[in-house]
Design an enzyme around this catalytic site. Structure first.
Site, mmCIF file in Angstrom:
data_model
loop_
_atom_site.group_PDB
_atom_site.id
_atom_site.type_symbol
_atom_site.label_atom_id
_atom_site.label_comp_id
_atom_site.label_asym_id
_atom_site.label_seq_id
_atom_site.Cartn_x
_atom_site.Cartn_y
_atom_site.Cartn_z
ATOM 1 N N ASN A 211 0.861 -1.190 0.000
ATOM 2 C CA ASN A 211 0.000 0.000 0.000
ATOM 3 C C ASN A 211 0.896 1.237 0.000
ATOM 4 O O ASN A 211 2.113 1.128 0.177
ATOM 5 C CB ASN A 211 -0.940 -0.029 1.217
ATOM 6 C CG ASN A 211 -0.154 -0.015 2.512
ATOM 7 O OD1 ASN A 211 0.494 0.971 2.848
ATOM 8 N ND2 ASN A 211 -0.163 -1.134 3.241
ATOM 9 N N ASP A 280 -3.399 -7.009 5.535
ATOM 10 C CA ASP A 280 -4.197 -8.008 6.249
ATOM 11 C C ASP A 280 -4.001 -9.404 5.660
ATOM 12 O O ASP A 280 -4.202 -10.401 6.339
ATOM 13 C CB ASP A 280 -5.686 -7.629 6.184
ATOM 14 C CG ASP A 280 -5.969 -6.410 7.041
ATOM 15 O OD1 ASP A 280 -5.512 -6.387 8.201
ATOM 16 O OD2 ASP A 280 -6.618 -5.463 6.548
ATOM 17 N N LYS A 290 10.519 -15.737 -10.838
ATOM 18 C CA LYS A 290 9.580 -14.769 -11.407
ATOM 19 C C LYS A 290 8.498 -15.505 -12.200
ATOM 20 O O LYS A 290 8.803 -16.333 -13.074
ATOM 21 C CB LYS A 290 10.352 -13.810 -12.318
ATOM 22 C CG LYS A 290 9.489 -12.712 -12.884
ATOM 23 C CD LYS A 290 10.309 -11.761 -13.745
ATOM 24 C CE LYS A 290 9.382 -10.774 -14.427
ATOM 25 N NZ LYS A 290 10.113 -9.894 -15.335
ATOM 26 N N PHE A 324 -4.353 3.192 14.576
ATOM 27 C CA PHE A 324 -4.634 4.156 13.507
ATOM 28 C C PHE A 324 -5.595 3.483 12.542
ATOM 29 O O PHE A 324 -5.603 2.255 12.421
ATOM 30 C CB PHE A 324 -3.352 4.565 12.772
ATOM 31 C CG PHE A 324 -2.616 5.686 13.451
ATOM 32 C CD1 PHE A 324 -1.973 5.476 14.649
ATOM 33 C CD2 PHE A 324 -2.565 6.961 12.885
ATOM 34 C CE1 PHE A 324 -1.297 6.511 15.293
ATOM 35 C CE2 PHE A 324 -1.900 8.011 13.508
ATOM 36 C CZ PHE A 324 -1.266 7.780 14.717
ATOM 37 N N LYS A 338 -13.062 -0.794 15.212
ATOM 38 C CA LYS A 338 -11.677 -1.292 15.398
ATOM 39 C C LYS A 338 -11.204 -1.028 16.835
ATOM 40 O O LYS A 338 -10.500 -1.845 17.423
ATOM 41 C CB LYS A 338 -10.722 -0.615 14.403
ATOM 42 C CG LYS A 338 -10.870 -1.148 12.989
ATOM 43 C CD LYS A 338 -10.008 -0.386 11.996
ATOM 44 C CE LYS A 338 -10.327 -0.812 10.576
ATOM 45 N NZ LYS A 338 -9.689 -0.014 9.553
ATOM 46 N N LYS A 342 -10.216 -4.305 18.952
ATOM 47 C CA LYS A 342 -8.797 -4.523 19.280
ATOM 48 C C LYS A 342 -8.470 -4.104 20.713
ATOM 49 O O LYS A 342 -7.311 -4.121 21.114
ATOM 50 C CB LYS A 342 -7.916 -3.779 18.267
ATOM 51 C CG LYS A 342 -8.177 -4.245 16.820
ATOM 52 C CD LYS A 342 -7.200 -3.683 15.808
ATOM 53 C CE LYS A 342 -7.667 -4.012 14.390
ATOM 54 N NZ LYS A 342 -6.599 -4.160 13.429
#
Ligand code: PMT
Length: 402
Positions: A211, A280, A290, A324, A338, A342
Site C-alpha cells: 500500500n 491483512d 519470477k 490508527f 476497530k 482490538k
C-alpha cells in the site's frame, strides 16, 4: 493550523563562526524560522567572510550581532543571552570551541556565550585532522562535561579535499536536536513502541502486495516521543526515510516480520502506537522464480496475516494502546469498531483521498476516538504536530496520569 510546533515562539540565538559550512547555517535559519522560532544571528567577523550579515538580517528580520563596539546604547550580549531559550553554534569552528573551553571572550559571539544560561547546542565543523586533533577533542569533551550539547559531525568528503568526520551535521538534524532540547520531557522513563510504513507481501522475487504508506506519520510519532524523553523503538516497513535520531529502528518487510519484532519489543513497552498500514493478507504461496505471464488470467490465493494490534489488545494490562485507521468512508463507524474489537485506548482515524491527509502527505487531518465513547476532530496539521497532539492525548491513559 492547529497545535504549535515545539519551536514556535522560542527565542534562539544562532551563533555562526568562520567556516566553509557557514552557508549551511542559512538553511538552518530558514528551517527554524519556518517552525515559527524567533531566531537572531550572532556571528564572528571571519564568518562574515563566508556569508554576509545582510543575508542573515533579511532572513531573520532581526539585526545581526557582530561588532560589540557599534552598539552604543545596548548591552546586546547580555540581553540576547538573557532572552535566549537556546543557542545553536553552527558551524562551531575549532577556534570557537577552543575559546569556549577556555572561557575566553574576545568578540561579540564569544562574549555573548559566556553570559548564556540556556542550553547550548554545539555543531562542530572543521577539517578531519583538526577535528581529530587531541586538543580539539579535549576541548569538545570539556564542553560536554560542563553541560553543553555537542553533536557529532557528519562524515564524508570535505571541502578541503580530505574525507572523514568534520562536516557540519545536516541542518534538518540540527533543527531536530533543537526541538528535542526545547521539548518538555513528560515521557522520560517510559518505553514507547511505534510502527510505521507499509508491509510488503511477496508474490514472487520481483512482485509484492503493499500500500502507499510512506512512513511519515509513524516516523513523526517516533521523533516526537524521543523529543519528549521516551526510550523509543520504531518498527518500520520498507520506506525511504532516514532513522530518526536517538531512536532504535527495526526495519522489516512483511507483516509476519513486523509481528515478530513488535511482540518482542512490546513486552516492556508502556505505550504502543501502531501507525503502520499492515497488509491483512499475504499470497498463500510465494513463487521461487519470477512468474511468467503465460495465462490469460489467474487466481491469487491469499492467507490472513496476524492482526498484531488485536493480539496486543488481548494482553493489554496497563499498556497504552493506540491504533490508527485509514478509511475511505464511514470513518467514525469503522474506526470505533476497530477501537472496540482490538481493545484500544484510542484510535486515530484519517480519511484517505482527502487533500493533505492520509498516505504520503506531510500533513494530516485526523479524528480521535476514545475508549469511553468520546471523540474529537483535530485541525489539519503537519504530521509532526499531529504526533504531539496524539502523544498529549495518549499520555492521559498512562497509569501515573490516572
Ligand atoms: O505512512 P504515511 O504515508 O504517513 O500514512 C499514514 C497512514 C495513513 C498509513 C496512517 O496514518 C494510518 O492510518 N495507519 C493505519 C492504516 C490502516 O488502515 O490500518 P487498518 O485499519 O488496516 O488497521 C487498524 C490498526 O490495526 C492499525 O493501527 C494497524 O497498524 C493495525 N493492524 C492492522 C492489520 C494487522 N494485520 N495488524 C495490525 O496491527
Amino acid at each position: 493550523m492547529g497545535e504549535l510546533s515545539v519551536l514556535a515562539g522560542r527565542s534562539i540565538v544562532l551563533g555562526v563562526s568562520g567556516g566553509i559550512a557557514a552557508y549551511k547555517s542559512v538553511e538552518l535559519l530558514r528551517l527554524l524560522s519556518s517552525q515559527d522560532a524567533r531566531v537572531r544571528v550572532a556571528m564572528t567577523k571571519n564568518a562574515a567572510r563566508f556569508v554576509g550579515p545582510v543575508l542573515f538580517e533579511a532572513l531573520s528580520g532581526q539585526p545581526v550581532y557582530m561588532d560589540m563596539w557599534r552598539e552604543n546604547h545596548e548591552i546586546r550580549h547580555i540581553d540576547w543571552a538573557r532572552e535566549a531559550d537556546l543557542v545553536i553554534l553552527a558551524p562551531a569552528t575549532a577556534n570557537l570551541v577552543g575559546k569556549m573551553a577556555c572561557g575566553l571572550a574576545d568578540d561579540a559571539l564569544s562574549t555573548l556565550l559566556l553570559a548564556v544560561t540556556a542550553p547550548i547546542l554545539v555543531c562542530p565543523s572543521m577539517n578531519t585532522h583538526m577535528f581529530e586533533n587531541p586538543r580539539v577533542q579535549d576541548n569538545l569533551k570539556r564542553l560536554s562535561d560542563t553541560g553543553l550539547h555537542v553533536m557529532a559531525p557528519g562524515s564524508g568528503f570535505l571541502a578541503c579535499g580530505d574525507t572523514g568526520p568534520g562536516r557540519l551535521p545536516d541542518p534538518a538534524d540540527i533543527a531536530d536536536r533543537a526541538a528535542a532540547l526545547l521539548c518538555e520531557k513528560d515521557l522520560s522513563g517510559l518505553k514507547v513502541l511505534v510502527t510505521a510504513g507499509p508491509t510488503r507481501e511477496p508474490l514472487d522475487p520481483v512482485r509484492f502486495l503493499s500500500n502507499p504508506s510512506s512512513g511519515k506519520m509513524g516516523f513523526a510519532l517516533a521523533r516526537a516521543a524521543e523529543h519528549r524523553g521516551a526510550e523509543v523503538v520504531l518498527v518500520s516497513g520498507p520506506v525511504q526515510l532516514a532513522d530518526p535520531l536517538g531512536v532504535k529502528v527495526v526495519r522489516v518487510t512483511t507483516a509476519r516480520e513486523m509481528a515478530d519484532a513488535v511482540f518482542a519489543e512490546a513486552k516492556d513497552a508502556d505505550m504502543v502506537l501502531k501507525a503502520a498500514a499492515v497488509s491483512d493478507f499475504r499470497p498463500k504461496t510465494c513463487a521461487a522464480h519470477k512468474e511468467k505471464k503465460n495465462k490469460a488470467d489467474t487466481n491469487l490465493r491469499l492467507a490472513r496475516n496476524p492482526d498484531i494490534l488485536k493480539e496486543l489488545g488481548k494482553e493489554k494490562s496497563d499498556k497504552v494502546l493506540v491504533g490508527f485507521a485509514a478509511e475511505t468512508r464511514k470513518l467514525a463507524a469503522y474506526a470505533s469498531s476497530k477501537l472496540e474489537e482490538k481493545n484500544l485506548d484510542m484510535i486515530v482515524a484519517n480519511l484517505v483521498g482527502e487533500a493533505g491527509s492520509g498516505f504520503g502527505s506531510d500533513t494530516n487531518k485526523v479524528s480521535v476516538f476514545y475508549r469511553d465513547g468520546y471523540s474529537e476532530d483535530l485541525d489539519l496539521m503537519t504530521k509532526d504536530q499531529v504526533a504531539h497532539a496524539v502523544l498529549d492525548r495518549a499520555a492521559r491513559y498512562l497509569p501515573q496520569a490516572e
